[in-house]
Design a protein around this motif. Structure first.
Motif, PDB file in Angstrom:
ATOM      1  N   THR A 225      74.418 -21.215  51.096  1.00 48.59           N
ATOM      2  CA  THR A 225      75.656 -21.176  50.311  1.00 48.59           C
ATOM      3  C   THR A 225      75.447 -20.440  48.989  1.00 48.59           C
ATOM      4  N   GLY A 226      74.302 -19.829  48.812  1.00 48.08           N
ATOM      5  CA  GLY A 226      73.999 -19.129  47.564  1.00 48.08           C
ATOM      6  C   GLY A 226      74.671 -17.778  47.465  1.00 48.08           C
ATOM      7  N   ASP A 227      74.857 -17.335  46.221  1.00 45.00           N
ATOM      8  CA  ASP A 227      75.366 -15.995  45.949  1.00 45.00           C
ATOM      9  C   ASP A 227      74.251 -14.958  46.023  1.00 45.00           C
ATOM     10  N   PHE A 228      73.014 -15.440  45.808  1.00 45.41           N
ATOM     11  CA  PHE A 228      71.825 -14.602  45.866  1.00 45.41           C
ATOM     12  C   PHE A 228      70.780 -15.329  46.691  1.00 45.41           C
ATOM     13  N   ILE A 229      69.845 -14.558  47.259  1.00 39.34           N
ATOM     14  CA  ILE A 229      68.796 -15.111  48.111  1.00 39.34           C
ATOM     15  C   ILE A 229      67.441 -14.677  47.568  1.00 39.34           C
ATOM     16  N   SER A 230      66.498 -15.619  47.595  1.00 43.14           N
ATOM     17  CA  SER A 230      65.118 -15.325  47.218  1.00 43.14           C
ATOM     18  C   SER A 230      64.213 -15.881  48.310  1.00 43.14           C
ATOM     19  N   LEU A 231      63.241 -15.111  48.715  1.00 41.44           N
ATOM     20  CA  LEU A 231      62.364 -15.476  49.831  1.00 41.44           C
ATOM     21  C   LEU A 231      60.983 -15.859  49.314  1.00 41.44           C
ATOM     22  N   LEU A 232      60.512 -17.034  49.734  1.00 40.01           N
ATOM     23  CA  LEU A 232      59.201 -17.536  49.336  1.00 40.01           C
ATOM     24  C   LEU A 232      58.483 -18.059  50.575  1.00 40.01           C
ATOM     25  N   TYR A 233      57.291 -17.596  50.817  1.00 36.37           N
ATOM     26  CA  TYR A 233      56.505 -18.107  51.948  1.00 36.37           C
ATOM     27  C   TYR A 233      55.751 -19.360  51.514  1.00 36.37           C
ATOM     28  N   GLY A 234      55.499 -20.226  52.459  1.00 36.68           N
ATOM     29  CA  GLY A 234      54.895 -21.521  52.192  1.00 36.68           C
ATOM     30  C   GLY A 234      53.492 -21.473  51.625  1.00 36.68           C
ATOM     31  N   ASP A 235      52.855 -20.328  51.638  1.00 31.67           N
ATOM     32  CA  ASP A 235      51.507 -20.218  51.077  1.00 31.67           C
ATOM     33  C   ASP A 235      51.504 -19.450  49.760  1.00 31.67           C
ATOM     34  N   ASP A 236      52.658 -19.403  49.105  1.00 28.13           N
ATOM     35  CA  ASP A 236      52.781 -18.686  47.840  1.00 28.13           C
ATOM     36  C   ASP A 236      53.544 -19.565  46.856  1.00 28.13           C
ATOM     37  N   TYR A 237      53.761 -19.096  45.653  1.00 30.71           N
ATOM     38  CA  TYR A 237      54.522 -19.862  44.672  1.00 30.71           C
ATOM     39  C   TYR A 237      55.164 -18.912  43.674  1.00 30.71           C
ATOM     40  N   TYR A 238      56.170 -19.422  42.963  1.00 29.37           N
ATOM     41  CA  TYR A 238      56.872 -18.667  41.934  1.00 29.37           C
ATOM     42  C   TYR A 238      56.410 -19.101  40.549  1.00 29.37           C
ATOM     43  N   LEU A 239      56.389 -18.165  39.614  1.00 31.00           N
ATOM     44  CA  LEU A 239      56.237 -18.504  38.209  1.00 31.00           C
ATOM     45  C   LEU A 239      57.540 -19.163  37.754  1.00 31.00           C
ATOM     46  N   PRO A 240      57.504 -20.000  36.734  1.00 35.27           N
ATOM     47  CA  PRO A 240      58.667 -20.817  36.380  1.00 35.27           C
ATOM     48  C   PRO A 240      59.960 -20.055  36.074  1.00 35.27           C
ATOM     49  N   ASP A 241      59.873 -18.848  35.533  1.00 36.23           N
ATOM     50  CA  ASP A 241      61.088 -18.114  35.170  1.00 36.23           C
ATOM     51  C   ASP A 241      61.416 -16.975  36.137  1.00 36.23           C
ATOM     52  N   LYS A 242      60.850 -16.997  37.309  1.00 39.92           N
ATOM     53  CA  LYS A 242      61.034 -15.912  38.273  1.00 39.92           C
ATOM     54  C   LYS A 242      62.498 -15.692  38.616  1.00 39.92           C
TER      55      LYS A 242
END
Length: 121
Positions: free
Chosen positions: A82-99
């Motif tokens: 239901t998002g206006d934007f999509i971000s893809l993250l694989y289960g063996d990775d992580y995002y920095l807090p302000d990504k």
């Protein structure tokens, strides 16, 4: 504030998936939906994901019993997003807090000719 859907795609990443989920949940940008697609893991990943999904209503857990084409799993997540934007993250990775906040800020400054904002992993 536009909603951002983060897809987390997981298959047997039990050592890493908690950090991936935590990095999505701890974003400085808060209008998030998190869809976690487990593609038939048999290493304990499902239990970790289930714990997170029971604690946070922003998480939607797609629990598949068998491993199948990742594109099929990703497309299913897109169908229910239901998002206006999509971000893809694989289960063996992580995002920095302000990504998410940083990318959304950049995207909103671009002309309508742009459809994708990408940053190095």
């Amino acid at each position: 504030m536009p909603k951002v859907t983060i897809y987390i795609l997981n298959y047997n990443y039990s050592k890493f998936v908690a950090k991936a989920i935590e990095s999505a949940l701890s974003q400085t940008y808060k209008n998030l939906e998190i869809i976690i697609s487990d593609n038939g893991s048999n290493d304990g990943s499902k239990e970790t994901i289930k714990e997170f999904s029971e604690q946070d209503s922003r998480i939607i857990f797609l629990d598949y019993p068998e491993n199948y084409k990742i594109t099929v799993r990703q497309n299913k997540a897109a169908q229910i997003s239901t998002g206006d934007f999509i971000s893809l993250l694989y289960g063996d990775d992580y995002y920095l807090p302000d990504k998410i906040e940083s990318q959304l800020s950049i995207f909103q400054k671009l002309s309508l000719d742009w459809g994708v904002v990408h940053g190095p992993g």
